[in-house]
Motif scaffolding. Sequence first.
Motif, PDB file in Angstrom:
ATOM      1  N   TRP A 180       7.902 -33.195   8.795  1.00  0.00           N
ATOM      2  CA  TRP A 180       7.883 -32.526   7.315  1.00  0.00           C
ATOM      3  C   TRP A 180       6.294 -32.076   7.132  1.00  0.00           C
ATOM      4  O   TRP A 180       5.395 -32.725   7.808  1.00  0.00           O
ATOM      5  N   ASP A 181       6.293 -31.161   6.190  1.00  0.00           N
ATOM      6  CA  ASP A 181       4.797 -30.560   5.963  1.00  0.00           C
ATOM      7  C   ASP A 181       3.987 -31.504   5.440  1.00  0.00           C
ATOM      8  O   ASP A 181       2.751 -31.368   5.606  1.00  0.00           O
ATOM      9  N   HIS A 182       4.323 -32.676   4.432  1.00  0.00           N
ATOM     10  CA  HIS A 182       3.452 -33.467   4.037  1.00  0.00           C
ATOM     11  C   HIS A 182       2.677 -34.429   5.226  1.00  0.00           C
ATOM     12  O   HIS A 182       1.593 -34.813   5.076  1.00  0.00           O
ATOM     13  N   GLU A 184       1.967 -33.086   8.155  1.00  0.00           N
ATOM     14  CA  GLU A 184       0.985 -32.148   8.766  1.00  0.00           C
ATOM     15  C   GLU A 184      -0.211 -32.018   7.685  1.00  0.00           C
ATOM     16  O   GLU A 184      -1.271 -32.282   7.966  1.00  0.00           O
ATOM     17  N   MET A 191      -6.631 -37.695   7.984  1.00  0.00           N
ATOM     18  CA  MET A 191      -6.039 -39.202   7.852  1.00  0.00           C
ATOM     19  C   MET A 191      -5.805 -39.480   9.465  1.00  0.00           C
ATOM     20  O   MET A 191      -5.291 -38.845  10.127  1.00  0.00           O
ATOM     21  N   ARG A 195      -2.743 -44.469   9.321  1.00  0.00           N
ATOM     22  CA  ARG A 195      -2.478 -44.270   7.702  1.00  0.00           C
ATOM     23  C   ARG A 195      -1.502 -43.515   7.533  1.00  0.00           C
ATOM     24  O   ARG A 195      -0.586 -43.623   6.676  1.00  0.00           O
ATOM     25  N   ARG A 199       1.699 -44.708   5.462  1.00  0.00           N
ATOM     26  CA  ARG A 199       1.653 -44.297   4.069  1.00  0.00           C
ATOM     27  C   ARG A 199       2.871 -42.911   3.903  1.00  0.00           C
ATOM     28  O   ARG A 199       3.346 -42.893   2.892  1.00  0.00           O
ATOM     29  N   HIS A 200       2.918 -42.233   5.006  1.00  0.00           N
ATOM     30  CA  HIS A 200       3.602 -40.890   4.846  1.00  0.00           C
ATOM     31  C   HIS A 200       5.105 -41.228   5.303  1.00  0.00           C
ATOM     32  O   HIS A 200       6.217 -40.253   5.177  1.00  0.00           O
ATOM     33  N   PRO A 203       7.480 -45.207   4.646  1.00  0.00           N
ATOM     34  CA  PRO A 203       8.142 -45.206   3.001  1.00  0.00           C
ATOM     35  C   PRO A 203       9.264 -44.365   2.981  1.00  0.00           C
ATOM     36  O   PRO A 203      10.225 -44.468   2.156  1.00  0.00           O
ATOM     37  N   MET A 204       9.328 -43.183   3.629  1.00  0.00           N
ATOM     38  CA  MET A 204      10.438 -42.165   3.650  1.00  0.00           C
ATOM     39  C   MET A 204      11.636 -42.835   4.317  1.00  0.00           C
ATOM     40  O   MET A 204      12.671 -42.400   4.390  1.00  0.00           O
ATOM     41  N   SER A 207      14.881 -46.599   3.043  1.00  0.00           N
ATOM     42  CA  SER A 207      16.184 -46.896   2.269  1.00  0.00           C
ATOM     43  C   SER A 207      17.052 -46.889   3.582  1.00  0.00           C
ATOM     44  O   SER A 207      18.143 -47.995   3.380  1.00  0.00           O
ATOM     45  N   ASP A 285      21.132 -43.630  -2.037  1.00  0.00           N
ATOM     46  CA  ASP A 285      21.469 -42.295  -1.870  1.00  0.00           C
ATOM     47  C   ASP A 285      21.257 -42.105  -0.351  1.00  0.00           C
ATOM     48  O   ASP A 285      20.917 -41.174  -0.031  1.00  0.00           O
ATOM     49  N   ARG A 290      17.700 -36.490   0.749  1.00  0.00           N
ATOM     50  CA  ARG A 290      16.720 -37.474   0.201  1.00  0.00           C
ATOM     51  C   ARG A 290      17.256 -38.623  -0.452  1.00  0.00           C
ATOM     52  O   ARG A 290      18.007 -38.510  -1.546  1.00  0.00           O
TER      53      ARG A 290
END
Lengths: 290, 324, 272
Positions: A180-182, A184, A191, A195, A199-200, A203-204, A207, A285, A290
């Motif tokens: 995912w872009d975030h 990159e 960063m 981290r 952090r990125h 958390p994703m 679920s 979900d 997502r």
Amino acid sequence: MSDAAIFSLAGAEPAPRRRLRPTAGRLLLGLGLVMLTILVLITLLAPLVAPFDPSATSPQSLEGSSSQHWLGTDAIGRDVLSRIIVGGRTTLFITFTAVSLALLAGLVLGLLSGYVGGWVDEVIMRILDVIFAFPVFLLAIAVVAALGPTVPNLILTIAIVYTPAMSRVVRGPVLSVKKWDHVEAARSIGMSEWRIVTRHVLPMVVSPIVVATSLTLAQTIFTVTALSFLGLGPPPPDPNWGGMLADARQFMELAPLTVVGPAAAIVFATLTFIVLANGLREVLDVGSER
Amino acid sequence: MIMGASQTGDDSPLVEVRDLTVTFPARSRHPAFTALNGVTFDIARGETLGLVGQSGSGKTTTGRAVLQLQKISRGSVKLHGRELTAMRADELRRMRRHMQFVLQNPYSSLHPRMTIAQTLTEPLIVHQAVTPARYRERVAELLELVSMDPAIMDRYPHEFSGGQRQRIVIARALAVNPDFVVCDEPVSALDVRTQAQIVSLLHSLQEKLKLSYLFIAHDLAIVHEVCRKVAVMYRGEIVEKGSVSQVYDNPTHPYTQMLFDSAPVLDPSLQRQRLRMPPPEPATLAAGHPDSACAFGEIHAVSSTPAWHEVAPGHGVSCRYRPA
Amino acid sequence: MTASDPILSVRDLTARIVSRKQIVDAVKGVSFDIARGEAVGFVGESGCGKSVTARAIMRLAPEGTRVELGGSVHFDGQELLPMSEAAMRDVRGRRIAMVFQDPMTSLNPVITVGAQIDDILRRHTGLSGRAARARTVELLDQVGIPAPAQRADDYPHQFSGGMRQRVLIAIAISCDPDLLIADEPTTALDVTVQAQILRLLLRLREERGMSLMLITHDFGVVAGMVERVNVMYGGRIVEAASVDDIFRAPTHDYTRALLAAVPRLDRHGVAP
């Protein structure tokens, strides 16, 4: 209504059912949480809740239900209800500890192979594939039989057996999230990789991991009791559900409650985590975008 | 404040890229692939270089390779006169505060579960740019810089439109006062009016903060509005480079001409005529061979010169990918 | 202004999108005609209701939502809105076909392109086996795919974005529709490929006398392609005019703003 029409796309999933889903999910989750609370409270407070000393024998053996012994007594006169309540401790302790270990190992291995990729991924996944190739139960029997049926061995075995599945559950979403872009974007601001992962990426993927963990708990309860039933469980005299079933089996016709009691306990505990997993799946979900 | 400025003096370019080459090694079923081949350009302080090409031309790879987000096979990238390609990881991480990235898709480049304030604080934490007590103040400043209301800082990305998200992405890039920003198609996912707003925001930020941009786009029209210099990429190589007026008034490489022929014009009758002409076909562009005479009559294998020809001061064109 | 022989006649169309989270009035009373063989452009920004209008004609709702429609959609002598879903399926694809923005997600990744077109031909035209394949190859050839007989056996991922869009157009025209709805057909594509796809749509339309509803946010795309333009904003048509008039003398402020925002090659910017 004269010229209004109502329609929906992709016929497979009619609209009204979709709209009911979140409520149904929340109901399931609520039910699961109530069941979990009951289970945890009884287990934690076992010595206080249990009406009798679970190891204390008495001359009244194989008695039916009475006002004193709600679920009767077993072959050597011990209170079945007390043994179920206290026996849950052993079973659930093994289950929780083993699944926690599998989760931890799965997180580390899944993150490593998913995020780092390349040959690290190859090596980890090939090794896990070997473990994965064996039927869970067969592998567990073999390992416990080889190491000896003690509580730590049981925990270790079950942790090993469920690690491949947990690793896969972690690896899959990590593989997609890391593209995912975030991620990159995070790297481009300088960063550190640690981290970025914490952090990125993590958390994703929480679920699906939560749902998978709950399902694994259900499976593990079953595996633990089954192993105990086969005599590979924690040694006597401490009660455990599988062992109780095994002991009571021969008196099933004489005192059905000695079998029904622990069986019901196993079903209740397993069901708790299945209901919880399905509730979580709907509410979080998992499986849809997502 | 600027590292290395003393070593290079003020008139040297901020970014110097030389012979940048990226090759993806062969994998089971795919042969080795040269994504970038000998890309060379400079970007001066406060200047914008537009990089135009179709998808797969290597323009995004160029941006990522310049920022060292992509492993390179050969070449050099200097920022403030300091060589980035040879830097240790921690040194490079520190260097990143001078160079930032704005990605194309404002929907995926923001973490969906982090508030705007958390997103904008991240670079501040990473580079210890301000003290923790000042985080929220700085976030508010950044949001004002991109013309957004600081009151929104505790909301989540999904509450914002594409244009607003792209403003937030830009604010994140500017959080640690960089000198150089790579903008990878920053407006191509947006509606035309929003595009115009983001373009004017990038302009005003450049004026205010003396930024240099590498502006990547697939369409010549937007580059025309944003940049003074432009490089056209085709199959991993820069095929034409010059000032916007040079290239737009006198497109010399056939691929550049093809891009011009493809761009729609806002005149219905003229556009109708253009659509009736045979379509531009990139397939007609052959690579050419260094052993034979190029379009300019030179045999590069003999003269051992690069396949590059100046047609005017500052306006160069490659003799590759053109019929001899 | 109104076409003499409209194949599609839309009156006071409203669309309310009901999803899990919210209810949106996406189309608030839209009326227009498209004549036989005519091309009409719908221009507006995301959220203006142009795509919902197109999907309402096809009676398609976005995934996970329900759409309540009002008004009338009259297509070639039939009223579409009260039609049964089964009857509507017959209209969809056969009489009205649609090409979407994203050529990646509109094709099944695990079935060869040829098999996907064969399948549609068999279902809608009753062609069988070899006849269907022959027609598929012919269609692929018509949309400008080189070596169509061989490419028919390739999977979608083996095609570039532009080639994939050509495949979708081949699917759309496979049953000779009377109306082709193209929803941002070139937005995901490069300018050179965009030019090729626009030329293809123009050619097909003229060869087949098919009507075209071209939806885009970019005035550059409609310029040489359509006879009339409807500009949409906030679920309504705010300006409707011939394409020449709208470029020469836009009357609505919103149209002017949209036109002014289009980046152009012939106007020097303020670049530093």
